[in-house]
Design a protein around this motif. Sequence first.
Motif, PDB file in Angstrom:
ATOM      1  N   ASP A   1       0.841  -1.192   0.000  1.00  0.00           N
ATOM      2  CA  ASP A   1       0.000   0.000   0.000  1.00  0.00           C
ATOM      3  C   ASP A   1       0.883   1.252   0.000  1.00  0.00           C
ATOM      4  O   ASP A   1       1.823   1.364   0.779  1.00  0.00           O
ATOM      5  N   LEU A   2       0.582   2.196  -0.879  1.00  0.00           N
ATOM      6  CA  LEU A   2       1.330   3.441  -1.015  1.00  0.00           C
ATOM      7  C   LEU A   2       2.801   3.199  -1.334  1.00  0.00           C
ATOM      8  O   LEU A   2       3.691   3.887  -0.865  1.00  0.00           O
ATOM      9  N   ASP A   3       3.056   2.197  -2.160  1.00  0.00           N
ATOM     10  CA  ASP A   3       4.402   1.937  -2.646  1.00  0.00           C
ATOM     11  C   ASP A   3       4.943   3.180  -3.359  1.00  0.00           C
ATOM     12  O   ASP A   3       4.225   3.836  -4.105  1.00  0.00           O
ATOM     13  N   GLN A   4       6.217   3.491  -3.137  1.00  0.00           N
ATOM     14  CA  GLN A   4       6.832   4.656  -3.778  1.00  0.00           C
ATOM     15  C   GLN A   4       6.682   4.607  -5.296  1.00  0.00           C
ATOM     16  O   GLN A   4       6.495   5.624  -5.952  1.00  0.00           O
ATOM     17  N   TYR A   5       6.736   3.391  -5.865  1.00  0.00           N
ATOM     18  CA  TYR A   5       6.639   3.266  -7.309  1.00  0.00           C
ATOM     19  C   TYR A   5       5.248   3.607  -7.826  1.00  0.00           C
ATOM     20  O   TYR A   5       5.092   3.985  -8.978  1.00  0.00           O
ATOM     21  N   VAL A   6       4.230   3.456  -6.970  1.00  0.00           N
ATOM     22  CA  VAL A   6       2.879   3.809  -7.386  1.00  0.00           C
ATOM     23  C   VAL A   6       2.800   5.298  -7.703  1.00  0.00           C
ATOM     24  O   VAL A   6       2.210   5.718  -8.692  1.00  0.00           O
ATOM     25  N   TYR A   7       3.423   6.110  -6.866  1.00  0.00           N
ATOM     26  CA  TYR A   7       3.450   7.554  -7.117  1.00  0.00           C
ATOM     27  C   TYR A   7       4.091   7.854  -8.469  1.00  0.00           C
ATOM     28  O   TYR A   7       3.576   8.643  -9.261  1.00  0.00           O
ATOM     29  N   ALA A   8       5.229   7.227  -8.730  1.00  0.00           N
ATOM     30  CA  ALA A   8       5.917   7.459 -10.005  1.00  0.00           C
ATOM     31  C   ALA A   8       5.048   7.026 -11.175  1.00  0.00           C
ATOM     32  O   ALA A   8       5.035   7.667 -12.226  1.00  0.00           O
ATOM     33  N   ALA A   9       4.315   5.925 -11.005  1.00  0.00           N
ATOM     34  CA  ALA A   9       3.434   5.443 -12.073  1.00  0.00           C
ATOM     35  C   ALA A   9       2.291   6.425 -12.323  1.00  0.00           C
ATOM     36  O   ALA A   9       1.917   6.691 -13.467  1.00  0.00           O
ATOM     37  N   LEU A  10       1.719   6.984 -11.254  1.00  0.00           N
ATOM     38  CA  LEU A  10       0.662   7.975 -11.419  1.00  0.00           C
ATOM     39  C   LEU A  10       1.199   9.212 -12.136  1.00  0.00           C
ATOM     40  O   LEU A  10       0.534   9.771 -13.007  1.00  0.00           O
ATOM     41  N   ALA A  11       2.400   9.621 -11.776  1.00  0.00           N
ATOM     42  CA  ALA A  11       3.000  10.770 -12.441  1.00  0.00           C
ATOM     43  C   ALA A  11       3.218  10.491 -13.925  1.00  0.00           C
ATOM     44  O   ALA A  11       3.152  11.394 -14.753  1.00  0.00           O
ATOM     45  N   ALA A  12       3.477   9.233 -14.273  1.00  0.00           N
ATOM     46  CA  ALA A  12       3.691   8.862 -15.671  1.00  0.00           C
ATOM     47  C   ALA A  12       2.381   8.740 -16.440  1.00  0.00           C
ATOM     48  O   ALA A  12       2.389   8.655 -17.665  1.00  0.00           O
ATOM     49  N   GLY A  13       1.259   8.713 -15.724  1.00  0.00           N
ATOM     50  CA  GLY A  13      -0.029   8.660 -16.399  1.00  0.00           C
ATOM     51  C   GLY A  13      -0.899   7.470 -16.083  1.00  0.00           C
ATOM     52  O   GLY A  13      -1.972   7.319 -16.677  1.00  0.00           O
ATOM     53  N   ALA A  14      -0.481   6.598 -15.160  1.00  0.00           N
ATOM     54  CA  ALA A  14      -1.332   5.470 -14.777  1.00  0.00           C
ATOM     55  C   ALA A  14      -2.622   5.993 -14.149  1.00  0.00           C
ATOM     56  O   ALA A  14      -2.642   7.058 -13.526  1.00  0.00           O
ATOM     57  N   SER A  15      -3.695   5.236 -14.317  1.00  0.00           N
ATOM     58  CA  SER A  15      -5.007   5.697 -13.870  1.00  0.00           C
ATOM     59  C   SER A  15      -5.362   5.251 -12.462  1.00  0.00           C
ATOM     60  O   SER A  15      -6.466   5.523 -11.991  1.00  0.00           O
ATOM     61  N   GLY A  16      -4.439   4.569 -11.783  1.00  0.00           N
ATOM     62  CA  GLY A  16      -4.725   4.148 -10.418  1.00  0.00           C
ATOM     63  C   GLY A  16      -3.924   2.922 -10.051  1.00  0.00           C
ATOM     64  O   GLY A  16      -3.061   2.466 -10.808  1.00  0.00           O
ATOM     65  N   PHE A  17      -4.188   2.392  -8.853  1.00  0.00           N
ATOM     66  CA  PHE A  17      -3.496   1.183  -8.436  1.00  0.00           C
ATOM     67  C   PHE A  17      -4.426   0.305  -7.615  1.00  0.00           C
ATOM     68  O   PHE A  17      -5.418   0.775  -7.048  1.00  0.00           O
ATOM     69  N   LEU A  18      -4.111  -0.986  -7.600  1.00  0.00           N
ATOM     70  CA  LEU A  18      -4.853  -1.962  -6.806  1.00  0.00           C
ATOM     71  C   LEU A  18      -3.869  -2.826  -6.035  1.00  0.00           C
ATOM     72  O   LEU A  18      -2.802  -3.175  -6.548  1.00  0.00           O
ATOM     73  N   LEU A  19      -4.218  -3.177  -4.809  1.00  0.00           N
ATOM     74  CA  LEU A  19      -3.451  -4.172  -4.085  1.00  0.00           C
ATOM     75  C   LEU A  19      -3.831  -5.550  -4.615  1.00  0.00           C
ATOM     76  O   LEU A  19      -4.974  -5.777  -5.038  1.00  0.00           O
ATOM     77  N   LYS A  20      -2.893  -6.484  -4.579  1.00  0.00           N
ATOM     78  CA  LYS A  20      -3.138  -7.801  -5.170  1.00  0.00           C
ATOM     79  C   LYS A  20      -4.162  -8.620  -4.398  1.00  0.00           C
ATOM     80  O   LYS A  20      -4.680  -9.611  -4.915  1.00  0.00           O
TER      81      LYS A  20
END
Length: 234
Positions: A94-113
């Motif tokens: 949850d709140l992985d640092q890479y998730v932030y970078a992915a959102l900045a790159a244009g990802a539309s969100g994230f899900l936990l597995k």
Amino acid sequence: MTAPAAPGGPAPRVLIADDQDLVRTGFRLILTARGIDVVGVAADGAEAVAQVRRLRPDVVLLDIRMPVMDGLEAARRILAEAPGSRVIMLTTFDLDQYVYAALAAGASGFLLKDVTPEHLAAAVRLVGTGDALLAPSITRRLVERCAPDAAASDRLATADTHRGLAALTPREREVLTLMGHGRSNSELAEELTLSEATVKTHVARIFAKLSLRDRAQAVVLAYETGLVTPGSGG
């Protein structure tokens, strides 16, 4: 996080990229059972990029930590080469640092597995409509925890030199700042004494001028340019 409402309309075509066969198989079964077409799977980031080039899926479920090419680099390439595809990042953290970078790159969100089957299907359908998976308030909390540290003066300087920020009208800049604080369209309308239709027009113009895909990316940009700073309230 509660499951997003599943919108109507045709189901999106989905690609699943994860290095764990169990995750790929499980997610495929879950989505297929709910009428969502899984057009392909990939075991690493490089394969995911190649599959997107060939299949042009509407939504890509993309694991962050994969061999050959990690999910973050894969997301950058996919979003650059296939702007019609939307990316949802998969993570066990949850709140992985890479998730932030992915959102900045244009990802539309994230899900936990460990997402529930209902939430997974609803999230895929939501992102397939072009909306962001993360509520602005959740995105804001993510950015506040993960945004790179920088002096306020440096971030404000970035705001003045951003490639499109100077093109915003004062009202559009105000709307972007409030989006950074997590305001919804209805909240923006009330606070600025505007109709929701007018707010939507402002938001659409901001997205066009700044080449933003959705509100999640708008929140990230508001922080990165210094329009909003961690702990500033609002």
